[in-house]
Design an enzyme around this catalytic site. Structure first.
Site, PDB file in Angstrom:
ATOM      1  N   ASP A 200       0.959  -1.288   0.000  1.00  0.00           N
ATOM      2  CA  ASP A 200       0.107  -0.035  -0.063  1.00  0.00           C
ATOM      3  C   ASP A 200       0.757   1.350   0.047  1.00  0.00           C
ATOM      4  OD1 ASP A 200      -1.834   2.037   0.364  1.00  0.00           O
ATOM      5  OD2 ASP A 200      -2.886   0.891   2.184  1.00  0.00           O
TER       6      ASP A 200
ATOM      7  N   SER B  20      -3.247  15.196 -11.760  1.00  0.00           N
ATOM      8  CA  SER B  20      -4.266  15.137 -12.299  1.00  0.00           C
ATOM      9  C   SER B  20      -4.713  16.952 -12.793  1.00  0.00           C
ATOM     10  CB  SER B  20      -5.737  14.965 -11.522  1.00  0.00           C
ATOM     11  OG  SER B  20      -6.716  14.901 -12.277  1.00  0.00           O
TER      12      SER B  20
ATOM     13  N   TYR C  37     -11.243  14.195  -4.152  1.00  0.00           N
ATOM     14  CA  TYR C  37     -10.321  13.940  -5.217  1.00  0.00           C
ATOM     15  C   TYR C  37      -9.533  15.424  -5.672  1.00  0.00           C
ATOM     16  CZ  TYR C  37      -8.272  12.195  -9.400  1.00  0.00           C
ATOM     17  OH  TYR C  37      -7.064  11.813 -10.632  1.00  0.00           O
TER      18      TYR C  37
ATOM     19  N   LYS D 254      -5.696  16.341  -5.011  1.00  0.00           N
ATOM     20  CA  LYS D 254      -4.995  16.415  -6.080  1.00  0.00           C
ATOM     21  C   LYS D 254      -4.208  18.120  -6.417  1.00  0.00           C
ATOM     22  CE  LYS D 254      -5.144  12.467  -7.827  1.00  0.00           C
ATOM     23  NZ  LYS D 254      -3.827  11.495  -7.880  1.00  0.00           N
TER      24      LYS D 254
END
Ligand SMILES: NC(=O)c1ccc[n+]([C@@H]2O[C@H](COP(=O)([O-])OP(=O)(O)OC[C@H]3O[C@@H](n4cnc5c(N)ncnc54)[C@H](O)[C@@H]3O)[C@@H](O)[C@H]2O)c1
Length: 260
Positions: A58, A136, A149, A153
């Site tokens: 992980d 991203s 997210y 990001k």
């Protein structure tokens, strides 16, 4: 400018999607690649294919990153290029459970902090090292329907910038990979917002890897496999209200399509 031929490389989340494409491309360019993935079987499959080394685990925990770097150094000797690529798109809006927000923070942001903490002393002593963060376009702009997210990001982009600004003069090269839609299992799971915002312009993971290879060669920080992201990013900076109005129109389209 980073030499890939002969380099010792680690790719997290390398068992599928963008990470697998990066592992394959850098291996084809002559790198020795350690493939990490939460799915140990997927890591093993990719490693076998490219004559690399599999290190399941992980990348979103402190211990996982430490174990990975120890295993990778045992195999490679020195790590020249570390691709901190694993990510999670779990979560939606503010109602996302606390533990899912925390997991997004661990995987999408802290993974990069932890890896650089372990790698920087050696890189600074040698006067060279290359750190690749897969953020991203959501880290430069935003992703509708995905608050954890987008936030984590943005933090990943901020950390990549901070690293580059702080250590470039001591030999560190940083790249920040910021695609929009890429045809992987993450995109397939992105729901209505993904379908409306990302699908039409989606590209293959191999195109992201090719763009990264070009940036490794020329040393430029941002890796933008969708060139239009630069236009959106400029608009966000120079006419923020116009950019937000455009995003709001997209949000209304998503809601209309959801309503059927
Ligand atoms: N697909 C897109 O549209 C897109 C767009 C922009 C950025 N990204 C980013 O690219 C990166 C890769 O995404 P992808 O689309 O290839 O996803 P994917 O789901 O197709 O593949 C990700 C791989 O990472 C592994 N993984 C997930 N969490 C992990 C962890 N904690 N530790 C180790 N391995 C882990 C998965 O098992 C899987 O093999 C992510 O950081 C993602 O946010 C994806």
């Amino acid at each position: 400018m980073t030499t890939v031929n002969g380099a010792g490389v680690v790719v997290t989340g390398g068992g599928g999607g963008i990470g697998r494409a990066i592992a394959r491309r850098l291996s084809a360019d002559g790198a020795r690649v350690v493939v990490n993935d939460l799915d140990a079987g997927a890591a093993a499959t990719v490693a076998a294919e490219i004559d690399g080394f599999a290190a399941g685990g992980d990348a979103g925990t402190e211990q996982g990153v430490r174990d990975l770097i120890t295993a990778a150094e045992g195999h490679l000797g020195e790590i020249d290029i570390y691709c901190s690529n694993a990510g999670t798109a779990a979560g939606t809006g503010p109602d996302t459970a606390e533990d899912a927000w925390q997991r997004a923070w661990e995987v999408n942001t802290m993974a990069h902090v932890r890896a650089s903490r372990a790698l920087l002393p050696g890189w600074l002593a040698r006067g060279r090292g290359t750190f690749v963060i897969t953020a991203s376009a959501a880290g430069l702009l935003t992703m509708l329907g995905a608050a954890p997210y987008s936030v984590t990001k943005h933090a990943a982009v901020a950390y990549a910038e901070w690293l580059a600004a702080t250590y470039a003069h001591r030999g560190l090269t940083v790249h920040c990979v910021c695609p929009q839609g890429v045809r992987t299992s993450m995109l397939a799971a992105s729901g209505q917002a993904g379908r409306v915002v990302l699908t039409d312009s989606a590209i293959e993971p191999e195109q992201v890897a090719d763009e990264l290879a070009d940036r490794l060669a020329d040393g430029r920080f941002l890796v933008l496999p969708h060139p239009e992201v630069l236009d959106y990013y400029r608009m966000r900076a120079t006419d923020t209200d116009r950019w937000l109005r455009g995003m709001s129109r997209l949000q209304r389209r998503i809601e209309a399509e959801e309503a059927g």
